[in-house]
Design a protein around this motif. Structure first.
Motif, PDB file in Angstrom:
ATOM      1  N   ILE A 131       0.839  -1.205   0.000  1.00 19.87           N
ATOM      2  CA  ILE A 131       0.000   0.000   0.000  1.00 19.87           C
ATOM      3  C   ILE A 131       0.876   1.258   0.000  1.00 19.87           C
ATOM      4  CG2 ILE A 131      -1.594   1.364   1.418  1.00 19.87           C
ATOM      5  CD1 ILE A 131      -2.944  -1.275   2.196  1.00 19.87           C
ATOM      6  N   GLU A 132       1.932   1.245   0.811  1.00 17.28           N
ATOM      7  CA  GLU A 132       2.836   2.400   0.849  1.00 17.28           C
ATOM      8  C   GLU A 132       3.521   2.596  -0.502  1.00 17.28           C
ATOM      9  OE1 GLU A 132       5.574   1.959   4.071  1.00 17.28           O
ATOM     10  OE2 GLU A 132       4.009   2.024   5.601  1.00 17.28           O
ATOM     11  N   GLU A 133       3.954   1.504  -1.133  1.00 17.15           N
ATOM     12  CA  GLU A 133       4.607   1.614  -2.433  1.00 17.15           C
ATOM     13  C   GLU A 133       3.631   2.155  -3.482  1.00 17.15           C
ATOM     14  OE1 GLU A 133       6.145  -2.243  -3.303  1.00 17.15           O
ATOM     15  OE2 GLU A 133       7.717  -2.111  -1.779  1.00 17.15           O
ATOM     16  N   GLN A 134       2.397   1.672  -3.456  1.00 21.21           N
ATOM     17  CA  GLN A 134       1.402   2.157  -4.415  1.00 21.21           C
ATOM     18  C   GLN A 134       1.088   3.630  -4.156  1.00 21.21           C
ATOM     19  OE1 GLN A 134       0.331   0.289  -7.013  1.00 21.21           O
ATOM     20  NE2 GLN A 134      -0.554   2.203  -7.752  1.00 21.21           N
ATOM     21  N   GLY A 135       1.074   4.048  -2.898  1.00 22.81           N
ATOM     22  CA  GLY A 135       0.858   5.458  -2.572  1.00 22.81           C
ATOM     23  C   GLY A 135       1.961   6.338  -3.139  1.00 22.81           C
ATOM     24  N   LYS A 136       3.212   5.851  -3.071  1.00 22.18           N
ATOM     25  CA  LYS A 136       4.329   6.607  -3.643  1.00 22.18           C
ATOM     26  C   LYS A 136       4.179   6.724  -5.163  1.00 22.18           C
ATOM     27  CE  LYS A 136       7.652   5.381  -0.060  1.00 22.18           C
ATOM     28  NZ  LYS A 136       8.873   4.618   0.263  1.00 22.18           N
ATOM     29  N   VAL A 137       3.772   5.614  -5.799  1.00 23.87           N
ATOM     30  CA  VAL A 137       3.572   5.640  -7.249  1.00 23.87           C
ATOM     31  C   VAL A 137       2.466   6.624  -7.594  1.00 23.87           C
ATOM     32  CG1 VAL A 137       2.767   4.256  -9.209  1.00 23.87           C
ATOM     33  CG2 VAL A 137       4.445   3.301  -7.623  1.00 23.87           C
ATOM     34  N   ASN A 138       1.382   6.617  -6.838  1.00 24.27           N
ATOM     35  CA  ASN A 138       0.272   7.551  -7.088  1.00 24.27           C
ATOM     36  C   ASN A 138       0.720   8.993  -6.934  1.00 24.27           C
ATOM     37  OD1 ASN A 138      -1.409   5.398  -7.554  1.00 24.27           O
ATOM     38  ND2 ASN A 138      -2.453   5.510  -5.586  1.00 24.27           N
ATOM     39  N   ASP A 139       1.507   9.283  -5.902  1.00 27.36           N
ATOM     40  CA  ASP A 139       2.010  10.655  -5.715  1.00 27.36           C
ATOM     41  C   ASP A 139       2.887  11.080  -6.889  1.00 27.36           C
ATOM     42  OD1 ASP A 139       0.669  10.865  -3.300  1.00 27.36           O
ATOM     43  OD2 ASP A 139       2.436  10.323  -2.088  1.00 27.36           O
TER      44      ASP A 139
ATOM     45  N   VAL B 101       1.145  14.459 -13.690  1.00 28.89           N
ATOM     46  CA  VAL B 101      -0.063  15.052 -14.266  1.00 28.89           C
ATOM     47  C   VAL B 101      -0.020  16.564 -14.114  1.00 28.89           C
ATOM     48  CG1 VAL B 101      -2.565  15.283 -13.915  1.00 28.89           C
ATOM     49  CG2 VAL B 101      -1.522  13.018 -14.033  1.00 28.89           C
ATOM     50  N   ALA B 102       0.420  17.044 -12.955  1.00 29.40           N
ATOM     51  CA  ALA B 102       0.501  18.496 -12.744  1.00 29.40           C
ATOM     52  C   ALA B 102       1.508  19.120 -13.700  1.00 29.40           C
ATOM     53  CB  ALA B 102       0.891  18.789 -11.304  1.00 29.40           C
ATOM     54  N   GLU B 103       2.621  18.438 -13.940  1.00 25.79           N
ATOM     55  CA  GLU B 103       3.620  18.972 -14.866  1.00 25.79           C
ATOM     56  C   GLU B 103       3.104  18.972 -16.305  1.00 25.79           C
ATOM     57  OE1 GLU B 103       7.044  16.527 -14.316  1.00 25.79           O
ATOM     58  OE2 GLU B 103       7.607  17.484 -12.434  1.00 25.79           O
ATOM     59  N   LEU B 104       2.382  17.928 -16.688  1.00 21.84           N
ATOM     60  CA  LEU B 104       1.910  17.831 -18.072  1.00 21.84           C
ATOM     61  C   LEU B 104       0.686  18.693 -18.347  1.00 21.84           C
ATOM     62  CD1 LEU B 104       2.307  13.992 -18.709  1.00 21.84           C
ATOM     63  CD2 LEU B 104       3.793  15.834 -19.517  1.00 21.84           C
ATOM     64  N   SER B 105      -0.004  19.155 -17.325  1.00 27.52           N
ATOM     65  CA  SER B 105      -1.211  19.949 -17.559  1.00 27.52           C
ATOM     66  C   SER B 105      -0.982  21.448 -17.375  1.00 27.52           C
ATOM     67  CB  SER B 105      -2.333  19.474 -16.632  1.00 27.52           C
ATOM     68  OG  SER B 105      -1.978  19.702 -15.291  1.00 27.52           O
ATOM     69  N   THR B 106       0.234  21.890 -17.528  1.00 26.13           N
ATOM     70  CA  THR B 106       0.477  23.330 -17.453  1.00 26.13           C
ATOM     71  C   THR B 106      -0.034  24.004 -18.726  1.00 26.13           C
ATOM     72  OG1 THR B 106       2.698  23.088 -18.386  1.00 26.13           O
ATOM     73  CG2 THR B 106       2.512  23.060 -15.967  1.00 26.13           C
ATOM     74  N   TYR B 107      -0.367  25.287 -18.580  1.00 27.78           N
ATOM     75  CA  TYR B 107      -0.949  26.045 -19.702  1.00 27.78           C
ATOM     76  C   TYR B 107       0.027  26.148 -20.863  1.00 27.78           C
ATOM     77  CZ  TYR B 107      -3.044  29.833 -22.333  1.00 27.78           C
ATOM     78  OH  TYR B 107      -3.580  30.581 -23.329  1.00 27.78           O
TER      79      TYR B 107
END
Length: 118
Positions: free
Chosen positions: A75-83, A89-95
């Motif tokens: 669960i901790e490893e999957q949480g790191k992958v999700n983060d 996603v934040a980097e790719l969705s810049t204007y």
């Protein structure tokens, strides 16, 4: 002599009585009855059974705790992958990136079609 003989006879008589007293003392060993043997066997079996039961329960608890630890680790490893994916996603969705991609695909900005949303 009669008094010496009489003393000797009395002494022999006392020795005979002491030997008879010693011979009549019989030491008996305590016997265990069949019921007591049965109860002792039942107690031994019950103690053994309970010991085995306790050990098997502890082994099951250990295995369960081990599985819980493995699941928590995954669960901790999957949480790191999700983060990491959220950051990507934040980097790719810049204007600026979206504008460059649209320009590369041939889209043009028409300010008449743009509406502001609040």
């Amino acid at each position: 002599m009669s008094s010496i003989a009489k003393k000797l006879q009395e002494q022999q008589y006392e020795d005979q009585q002491q030997q008879q007293a010693q011979q009549t003392v019989v030491i008996r060993k305590a016997k265990i009855s069949i019921g007591e043997v049965f109860l002792l066997c039942a107690l031994a079996i019950m103690v053994t059974f309970m010991g085995v039961k306790i050990v098997s329960n502890q082994a099951a608890i250990y295995e369960t705790n081990k599985e819980i630890q493995l699941v928590e680790t995954s669960i901790e490893e999957q949480g790191k992958v999700n983060d990491d994916l959220k950051v990507q996603v934040a980097e790719l969705s810049t204007y600026e990136r979206i504008w460059k991609k649209a320009a590369a695909l041939g889209f043009k900005l028409n300010e008449n079609n743009v509406k502001g949303v609040q």
